[in-house]
Design a protein around this motif. Structure first.
Motif, PDB file in Angstrom:
ATOM      1  N   LEU A 215       4.598   1.738  13.730  1.00 35.06           N
ATOM      2  CA  LEU A 215       3.367   1.073  14.113  1.00 35.06           C
ATOM      3  C   LEU A 215       3.597   0.388  15.453  1.00 35.06           C
ATOM      4  CD1 LEU A 215       0.504   0.060  13.478  1.00 35.06           C
ATOM      5  CD2 LEU A 215       1.569  -1.858  12.280  1.00 35.06           C
TER       6      LEU A 215
ATOM      7  N   LEU B 139       4.717   7.064   1.866  1.00 31.22           N
ATOM      8  CA  LEU B 139       5.136   5.854   2.577  1.00 31.22           C
ATOM      9  C   LEU B 139       4.663   4.614   1.830  1.00 31.22           C
ATOM     10  CD1 LEU B 139       4.302   6.809   6.264  1.00 31.22           C
ATOM     11  CD2 LEU B 139       6.559   6.460   5.318  1.00 31.22           C
TER      12      LEU B 139
ATOM     13  N   GLN C 184       0.839  -1.183   0.000  1.00 33.67           N
ATOM     14  CA  GLN C 184       0.000   0.000   0.000  1.00 33.67           C
ATOM     15  C   GLN C 184       0.886   1.250   0.000  1.00 33.67           C
ATOM     16  OE1 GLN C 184      -2.853  -0.484   3.085  1.00 33.67           O
ATOM     17  NE2 GLN C 184      -4.278   1.033   2.288  1.00 33.67           N
TER      18      GLN C 184
ATOM     19  N   GLN D 265       1.606  11.303   3.687  1.00 36.44           N
ATOM     20  CA  GLN D 265       1.453  11.948   4.985  1.00 36.44           C
ATOM     21  C   GLN D 265       1.774  13.420   4.834  1.00 36.44           C
ATOM     22  OE1 GLN D 265       4.071  10.828   8.242  1.00 36.44           O
ATOM     23  NE2 GLN D 265       2.532  11.407   9.752  1.00 36.44           N
TER      24      GLN D 265
ATOM     25  N   GLU E 107      -8.208  -0.784   3.072  1.00 35.76           N
ATOM     26  CA  GLU E 107      -8.440   0.012   1.886  1.00 35.76           C
ATOM     27  C   GLU E 107      -8.102   1.467   2.165  1.00 35.76           C
ATOM     28  OE1 GLU E 107      -9.712  -2.416  -1.195  1.00 35.76           O
ATOM     29  OE2 GLU E 107     -10.741  -0.512  -1.165  1.00 35.76           O
ATOM     30  N   THR E 108      -8.471   1.955   3.325  1.00 36.92           N
ATOM     31  CA  THR E 108      -8.136   3.325   3.734  1.00 36.92           C
ATOM     32  C   THR E 108      -7.871   3.348   5.224  1.00 36.92           C
ATOM     33  OG1 THR E 108     -10.459   3.832   4.053  1.00 36.92           O
ATOM     34  CG2 THR E 108      -9.474   4.533   1.971  1.00 36.92           C
ATOM     35  N   GLN E 109      -7.053   4.290   5.633  1.00 39.45           N
ATOM     36  CA  GLN E 109      -6.818   4.505   7.053  1.00 39.45           C
ATOM     37  C   GLN E 109      -7.164   5.947   7.364  1.00 39.45           C
ATOM     38  OE1 GLN E 109      -3.377   3.050   9.147  1.00 39.45           O
ATOM     39  NE2 GLN E 109      -2.715   1.880   7.364  1.00 39.45           N
TER      40      GLN E 109
ATOM     41  N   PHE F 122      -6.954   8.809  10.050  1.00 45.07           N
ATOM     42  CA  PHE F 122      -6.136   9.121  11.209  1.00 45.07           C
ATOM     43  C   PHE F 122      -6.784  10.188  12.083  1.00 45.07           C
ATOM     44  CE2 PHE F 122      -1.719   7.432  11.195  1.00 45.07           C
ATOM     45  CZ  PHE F 122      -1.951   6.441  10.264  1.00 45.07           C
ATOM     46  N   GLY F 123      -6.546  10.026  13.368  1.00 44.86           N
ATOM     47  CA  GLY F 123      -6.916  11.064  14.312  1.00 44.86           C
ATOM     48  C   GLY F 123      -5.891  12.185  14.292  1.00 44.86           C
TER      49      GLY F 123
ATOM     50  N   PHE G  93       2.321  -5.320   9.510  1.00 47.41           N
ATOM     51  CA  PHE G  93       2.574  -4.241   8.563  1.00 47.41           C
ATOM     52  C   PHE G  93       4.030  -3.800   8.698  1.00 47.41           C
ATOM     53  CE2 PHE G  93      -1.665  -3.237   7.065  1.00 47.41           C
ATOM     54  CZ  PHE G  93      -2.462  -3.825   8.022  1.00 47.41           C
TER      55      PHE G  93
ATOM     56  N   PHE H 147       6.637  -0.841   7.479  1.00 47.63           N
ATOM     57  CA  PHE H 147       6.644   0.503   6.911  1.00 47.63           C
ATOM     58  C   PHE H 147       8.016   0.856   6.347  1.00 47.63           C
ATOM     59  CE2 PHE H 147       2.716   2.704   8.224  1.00 47.63           C
ATOM     60  CZ  PHE H 147       2.131   1.683   8.941  1.00 47.63           C
TER      61      PHE H 147
ATOM     62  N   SER I  82      -4.506   6.909   2.488  1.00 46.31           N
ATOM     63  CA  SER I  82      -4.237   5.796   1.584  1.00 46.31           C
ATOM     64  C   SER I  82      -4.384   6.261   0.138  1.00 46.31           C
ATOM     65  CB  SER I  82      -5.211   4.655   1.859  1.00 46.31           C
ATOM     66  OG  SER I  82      -4.972   3.578   0.983  1.00 46.31           O
TER      67      SER I  82
ATOM     68  N   PHE J  33      -0.481   8.654  17.143  1.00 44.94           N
ATOM     69  CA  PHE J  33      -1.649   8.677  16.272  1.00 44.94           C
ATOM     70  C   PHE J  33      -2.462   7.406  16.443  1.00 44.94           C
ATOM     71  CE2 PHE J  33      -1.094  12.409  13.757  1.00 44.94           C
ATOM     72  CZ  PHE J  33       0.267  12.588  13.576  1.00 44.94           C
TER      73      PHE J  33
ATOM     74  N   GLY K 100       2.238  17.107  10.117  1.00 38.84           N
ATOM     75  CA  GLY K 100       1.363  17.232  11.273  1.00 38.84           C
ATOM     76  C   GLY K 100       0.083  16.429  11.179  1.00 38.84           C
ATOM     77  N   LYS K 101      -0.042  15.628  10.148  1.00 36.54           N
ATOM     78  CA  LYS K 101      -1.273  14.856   9.978  1.00 36.54           C
ATOM     79  C   LYS K 101      -0.972  13.369   9.837  1.00 36.54           C
ATOM     80  CE  LYS K 101      -3.682  18.686   7.771  1.00 36.54           C
ATOM     81  NZ  LYS K 101      -4.480  19.122   6.584  1.00 36.54           N
ATOM     82  N   GLY K 102      -2.028  12.601   9.733  1.00 40.75           N
ATOM     83  CA  GLY K 102      -1.874  11.169   9.604  1.00 40.75           C
ATOM     84  C   GLY K 102      -1.684  10.742   8.170  1.00 40.75           C
ATOM     85  N   LEU K 103      -2.011   9.515   7.899  1.00 43.59           N
ATOM     86  CA  LEU K 103      -1.776   8.918   6.593  1.00 43.59           C
ATOM     87  C   LEU K 103      -3.052   8.862   5.765  1.00 43.59           C
ATOM     88  CD1 LEU K 103       0.484   5.873   7.524  1.00 43.59           C
ATOM     89  CD2 LEU K 103       1.165   8.169   6.828  1.00 43.59           C
TER      90      LEU K 103
ATOM     91  N   PHE L 171       0.908   5.319   0.858  1.00 45.47           N
ATOM     92  CA  PHE L 171       0.227   6.363   1.617  1.00 45.47           C
ATOM     93  C   PHE L 171       0.947   7.684   1.405  1.00 45.47           C
ATOM     94  CE2 PHE L 171      -2.578   3.987   4.461  1.00 45.47           C
ATOM     95  CZ  PHE L 171      -2.020   2.716   4.446  1.00 45.47           C
TER      96      PHE L 171
END
Lengths: 110, 118
Positions: free
Chosen positions: B45, A89, A34, A38, B105-107, B109-110, A98, A100, A46, B91, A41-44, A36
Motif C-alpha cells: 500500500l 490476504l 479484513q 487476489q 467494506e469492499t475494494q 480495483f482497477g 492498513f 498487509f 473483499s 493498482f 493479474g487482478k486486484g483484491l 481479501f
C-alpha cells in the motif's frame, strides 16, 4: 509497529477439502481485520470484514474468526473448489493505517 | 457496470523521466488507494485518500513519489525521477468507507498500470 504474518505462504489441496488459513498480528489494538482474495493479474476482492468487537463473520463457504487477545485470525474455507485458487490476504486496520500480510497462495486441485 | 479505470495500462520509460499514472474511481466512492505489486515485495500500500484528503502515505517514498486527488473523479500518482526499481504494476482501488466500520467494506480495483523503467 504492527506486523501481519500469514502462514502458510502456499497451500495445495485436493478439491473438496476443508482448509484453514492463518493470520497473526503483533499489536492487538486493531479496529478491524479484513480478508481479501487476489486473482493473478487482478486486484483484491473483499471477502470478509471483522470488526474488533466481533468474533467471526460468515459468508457462504467462508468463515473468518478473530481473537484479538492472541493476535490471530483464521479464514476457514469449506468444501474447497478449484475456483477458490487465489492468493488470500489478511489486512489489519487501525489509526488510519492498513497493514498487509504477505498472503497465502492457495491451489485447489481438481 | 461501474469500474475503476486506470491510464495508461502500460508504460515504458527511461530512468530519470517523470511518470504520471491516473485513476478514475467509481462514482460515489469516497476512498481511493494506490498499491504497488512486484514479485519480490508482493502487494504494498503506497497511499490512500478519503474524501480526497490523504490519510496515509507512509508506504510511499516521499522524495520521488507524490499522490494527489485534484477532484473526486481523478487520482494521480507521480514518480519523478523514475528509477528501474520502480518497475512494478501499480493498482488503484476505490471503495466506500462506512462510518463506524473503519477500513472498507469492499475494494474495487482497477486493471493496473504496468510500469517498466529502463
Amino acid at each position: 509497529k504492527q506486523e501481519v504474518t500469514q502462514i502458510p505462504a502456499a497451500l495445495s489441496v485436493p478439491e473438496g477439502e476443508n482448509l484453514v488459513l492463518n493470520c497473526s498480528f503483533t499489536d492487538s489494538a486493531i479496529y478491524n481485520l479484513q480478508w481479501f482474495r487476489q486473482d493473478p493479474g487482478k486486484g483484491l476482492t473483499s471477502l470478509l470484514l471483522i470488526q474488533s468487537s466481533q468474533r467471526e463473520q460468515t459468508s457462504g463457504r467462508l468463515n473468518a474468526s478473530l481473537d484479538k487477545s492472541s493476535g490471530r485470525s483464521t479464514l476457514y474455507i469449506a468444501a474447497s473448489q478449484p475456483g477458490d485458487s487465489a492468493t488470500y490476504l489478511c489486512v489489519v486496520y487501525n489509526f488510519n493505517k492498513f497493514y498487509f500480510g504477505s498472503g497465502t497462495k492457495l491451489n485447489v486441485k481438481p | 457496470d461501474a469500474r475503476v479505470t486506470q491510464t495508461p495500462r502500460d508504460k515504458v520509460t527511461e530512468m530519470g523521466q517523470e511518470v504520471t499514472m491516473r485513476c478514475q474511481p467509481i462514482l460515489g466512492h469516497n476512498t481511493v488507494f494506490w498499491y504497488r505489486q512486484t514479485m519480490m515485495q508482493g502487494l504494498e500500500l503506497l497511499a490512500y485518500f478519503r474524501n480526497r484528503a490523504p490519510l496515509d502515505d507512509s508506504g510511499m517514498p516521499k522524495d520521488r513519489f507524490s499522490a494527489e486527488m485534484p477532484d473526486a473523479t481523478l487520482a494521480t500518482l507521480k514518480i519523478q525521477p523514475s528509477e528501474p526499481r520502480d518497475s512494478a504494476v501499480y493498482f488503484c482501488a476505490s471503495g466506500t468507507g462506512l462510518a463506524g466500520s473503519g477500513g472498507l467494506e469492499t475494494q474495487y480495483f482497477g486493471p493496473g498500470t504496468r510500469l517498466l523503467v529502463l
